[in-house]
Design an enzyme around this catalytic site. Structure first.
Site, PDB file in Angstrom:
ATOM      1  CB  CYS A 159      48.690 -36.635 -20.702  1.00  0.00           C
ATOM      2  SG  CYS A 159      46.948 -36.889 -21.050  1.00  0.00           S
ATOM      3  CB  CYS A 162      48.219 -36.151 -24.299  1.00  0.00           C
ATOM      4  SG  CYS A 162      47.252 -35.217 -23.088  1.00  0.00           S
TER       5      CYS A 162
END
Length: 232
Positions: A159, A162
């Site tokens: 991600c 992230c």
């Protein structure tokens, strides 16, 4: 050359150069693999999360191209100045994603011809083929019942936002050593995500004595985390 034609020729030359820079770049598996070794290259998987979890290229980021909101949110965390090597299952979605990225300012976008199907056919290895067991819901609730402040990080290595948050979290934990971190894998721990109603990574939740006291989905500034920790 006629002085009136010269400006037109210059404009056409510049237009041609611009179009050449935006030209489609589709390469075979061998060239794609070689290009992945460049410093700073970004590997981008535009398949679904389920497909990604059946095996993906090393160090790949993921965004489902068929989910426009997810794709648009995650792609903005890629660096437009650095090469992006994009792939899907067979080439259709990556072709569309690459075209969008070129139209939106990405300098170098390279597609893998044939996608993961071609990669497998060439006998190349994939990461993440063996699925790790999910965290159980009971394990999660036991972890957040501590009397100290618990920060739950619902994230995933694939991600883009992230990854942007990782150094922020590390800095926060160094400053706030009494805070306990619980990581939930946003691609694997689906039962826990359902139990806590975490729709997508990154999602950050503070718990105190097993009760949720704050949550946010998306990027969080370290000053906000520090303020919340101090107030609890």
């Amino acid at each position: 050359m006629n002085k009136f034609l010269r400006p037109a020729v210059v404009v056409l030359a510049l237009l041609f150069a611009w179009m050449s820079g935006q030209a489609q770049q589709t390469v075979d598996v061998a060239a794609f693999e070689e290009g992945m070794q460049q410093p700073g290259v970004q590997i981008f998987d535009v398949r679904t999360a389920g497909e990604f979890n059946t095996g993906h290229l090393h160090n790949a980021l993921q965004a489902d191209y068929t989910k426009k909101e997810e794709f648009n949110e995650r792609v903005k965390y890629l660096d437009k100045e650095k090469p992006v090597y994009v792939y899907c299952l067979s080439g259709g979605r990556s072709n569309a994603a690459a075209a969008w990225m070129r139209d939106n300012g990405f300098k170098e976008v390279v597609e893998m011809q044939g996608g993961i199907n071609a990669w497998k056919k060439a006998g190349k290895a994939l990461d993440g083929v063996k699925a790790a067991p999910q965290m159980t819901v009971n394990t999660f609730w036991q972890a957040v019942k501590a009397d100290k402040l618990v920060l739950v990080d619902v994230g995933a290595e694939w991600c883009p936002p992230c990854r942007k948050m990782e150094p922020v979290l590390q800095q926060f934990l160094q400053t706030n050593k009494t805070v306990q971190l619980v990581k939930v894998d946003g691609g694997r721990d689906q039962e826990v995500m359902k139990a806590i109603d975490a729709i997508a990574p990154p999602t950050f939740i503070f718990y105190k004595n097993g009760k949720e006291v704050w949550r946010k989905t998306g990027i969080v500034d370290i000053s906000e985390l520090n303020k919340l920790a101090a107030s609890r």
